[in-house]
Design a protein around this motif. Structure first.
Motif, mmCIF file in Angstrom:
data_model
loop_
_atom_site.group_PDB
_atom_site.id
_atom_site.type_symbol
_atom_site.label_atom_id
_atom_site.label_comp_id
_atom_site.label_asym_id
_atom_site.label_seq_id
_atom_site.Cartn_x
_atom_site.Cartn_y
_atom_site.Cartn_z
ATOM 1 N N ALA A 195 1.198 4.194 -2.918
ATOM 2 C CA ALA A 195 0.896 5.583 -2.551
ATOM 3 C C ALA A 195 1.934 6.562 -3.076
ATOM 4 C CB ALA A 195 0.788 5.706 -1.029
ATOM 5 N N ARG A 196 3.147 6.099 -3.266
ATOM 6 C CA ARG A 196 4.231 7.005 -3.671
ATOM 7 C C ARG A 196 3.936 7.740 -4.972
ATOM 8 N NH1 ARG A 196 9.594 3.307 -2.756
ATOM 9 N NH2 ARG A 196 9.140 2.626 -0.619
ATOM 10 N N ALA A 210 0.835 -1.205 0.000
ATOM 11 C CA ALA A 210 0.000 0.000 0.000
ATOM 12 C C ALA A 210 0.870 1.256 0.000
ATOM 13 C CB ALA A 210 -0.931 -0.007 1.211
ATOM 14 N N ASP A 211 1.937 1.247 0.788
ATOM 15 C CA ASP A 211 2.856 2.388 0.813
ATOM 16 C C ASP A 211 3.534 2.575 -0.540
ATOM 17 O OD1 ASP A 211 2.236 2.748 3.471
ATOM 18 O OD2 ASP A 211 4.081 1.828 4.238
ATOM 19 N N TYR A 233 -8.115 -2.596 2.359
ATOM 20 C CA TYR A 233 -8.042 -1.553 1.333
ATOM 21 C C TYR A 233 -9.088 -1.680 0.223
ATOM 22 C CZ TYR A 233 -3.561 -0.620 3.586
ATOM 23 O OH TYR A 233 -2.579 -0.325 4.513
ATOM 24 N N GLY A 254 0.835 10.463 -2.618
ATOM 25 C CA GLY A 254 0.964 10.097 -1.218
ATOM 26 C C GLY A 254 -0.264 9.436 -0.629
ATOM 27 N N ASN A 255 -1.272 9.194 -1.442
ATOM 28 C CA ASN A 255 -2.518 8.581 -0.967
ATOM 29 C C ASN A 255 -2.563 7.107 -1.351
ATOM 30 O OD1 ASN A 255 -3.643 11.112 -0.041
ATOM 31 N ND2 ASN A 255 -3.997 11.610 -2.200
ATOM 32 N N ILE A 256 -2.914 6.270 -0.400
ATOM 33 C CA ILE A 256 -3.042 4.839 -0.684
ATOM 34 C C ILE A 256 -4.266 4.627 -1.571
ATOM 35 C CG2 ILE A 256 -3.484 2.557 0.296
ATOM 36 C CD1 ILE A 256 -2.046 3.531 2.831
ATOM 37 N N PRO A 257 -4.088 4.075 -2.768
ATOM 38 C CA PRO A 257 -5.246 3.821 -3.626
ATOM 39 C C PRO A 257 -6.097 2.697 -3.047
ATOM 40 C CG PRO A 257 -3.276 2.896 -4.609
ATOM 41 C CD PRO A 257 -2.823 3.655 -3.393
ATOM 42 N N GLN A 258 -7.389 2.916 -3.027
ATOM 43 C CA GLN A 258 -8.286 1.932 -2.442
ATOM 44 C C GLN A 258 -9.420 1.602 -3.400
ATOM 45 O OE1 GLN A 258 -9.236 2.314 1.715
ATOM 46 N NE2 GLN A 258 -7.630 3.835 2.072
ATOM 47 N N ASN A 281 0.896 8.158 -6.152
ATOM 48 C CA ASN A 281 -0.527 8.527 -6.123
ATOM 49 C C ASN A 281 -0.716 9.712 -5.164
ATOM 50 O OD1 ASN A 281 -3.254 7.954 -7.017
ATOM 51 N ND2 ASN A 281 -3.669 7.200 -4.942
#
Length: 318
Positions: free
Chosen positions: A103-104, A99-100, A137, A108-112, A106
């Motif tokens: 996110a990098r 998830a991290d 997630y 900084g947001n974890i795509p869900q 995106n």
């Protein structure tokens, strides 16, 4: 451009991931309240701490059932005798580090959500990565395996937990020598692949490892092990062992450079990293990274690679 990874990557974290729900000791009162059958396996040790016998397969399976109900809402879960019973905290760590990674690129947001699709290579009979990834997630998964019996058990788990039915699909790999061939189609786009490869190069090597683990758990010496985490042949060993499996995976991954954002795999043996990095550079991986993980005294790592440039990574639509 090919970026060579350092030979001894610095650990990103020495303990469980901060978002891992299993940071603290098991709350057996809570777990027993959720799954009463666990109670018969719990006892107080010499340190006045509640625990179970981790060399007892039935005890470990009951603990897993309780954890899956309590933390992931999985009401119906079981595995056939002698199949791999996964250590859930460690498997959850893999998911959180993925998830991290996503996110990098995106913001900084974890795509869900279900539009984030992962490919679980060697899903086994336990379906654990899709369970955790979907529960935490909302991701969707395609799970593959060469073992039809294992996939049939995954089907039972999915059918017994309706929230998984629209999010997890299964595919038999009909040619065991391949990993992605026959699985990834031209239309597929996977945000990641995830894999816990066979560690050993032979059945004999796997058996010796099993004996060592059981002896350590029981503080005894036995030549007839019953490993708490079980494992069929395809789960524990393959020709060439871990390094052979991962090398094959890397060469095949190069044939699908734009259909997967991040290819990833667990690597249990640190000594295999140098060879893995060499192979990744041979296939011109654009970025290579190793994420260190630890659970208690056990250390493992995730090797990740992508064939997409930084701008292509940022343009990836989840």
């Amino acid at each position: 451009m090919c970026i060579f990874a350092p030979m001894e990557p610095k650990p990103i974290k020495a303990n469980l991931h901060p978002r891992n729900a299993h940071q603290s000791s098991y709350d057996f009162a809570q777990l027993i309240a959720t799954l009463p059958e666990l109670k018969s396996f719990v006892f107080t040790n010499t340190y006045q701490t509640d625990t179970i016998d981790f060399s007892n397969p039935d005890a470990v399976k009951a603990l897993n059932k309780a954890l899956l109900v309590t933390f992931y809402g999985i009401e119906n879960w079981d595995i056939p005798a002698n199949y791999l019973c996964p250590p859930i905290p460690g498997r959850a760590d893999y998911i959180h580090y993925l998830a991290d990674l996503l996110a990098r690129t995106n913001d900084g947001n974890i795509p869900q959500g279900e539009t984030v699709q992962g490919l679980d290579v060697g899903i086994g009979s336990n379906c654990i990565y899709p369970i955790i990834g979907n529960s935490v997630y909302g991701w969707s998964f395609v799970g593959t395996d060469i073992d039809e019996k294992a996939l049939q058990n995954c089907k039972k788990i999915i059918a017994g937990n309706p929230k998984l039915m629209e999010s997890v699909s299964l595919q038999l790999q009909t040619e065991p020598r391949f990993i992605f061939k026959n699985i990834i189609t031209p239309e597929d786009r996977f945000a990641f692949t995830i894999c816990n490869p066979p560690f050993h190069a032979s059945q004999e090597e796997a058996t010796k490892s099993t004996i060592r683990k059981v002896n350590n758990l029981q503080n005894t010496k036995t030549k007839n092990p019953v490993l708490n985490f079980g494992g069929q042949n395809a789960e524990l060993w393959c020709d060439g062992g871990e390094i052979g499996f991962i090398t094959q995976m890397i060469y095949e991954s190069a044939k699908y450079p734009k259909q997967v954002l991040w290819f990833t795999t667990l690597v249990s043996k640190k000594d295999n990293l140098q060879s893995i990095y060499r192979t990744l550079n041979k296939v011109d991986a654009v970025k290579i990274e190793t994420i260190d993980m630890a659970q208690g005294q056990k250390t493992s790592r995730i090797v990740t690679w992508t064939f997409l440039s930084e701008s292509q990574q940022k343009e990836w639509q989840f």
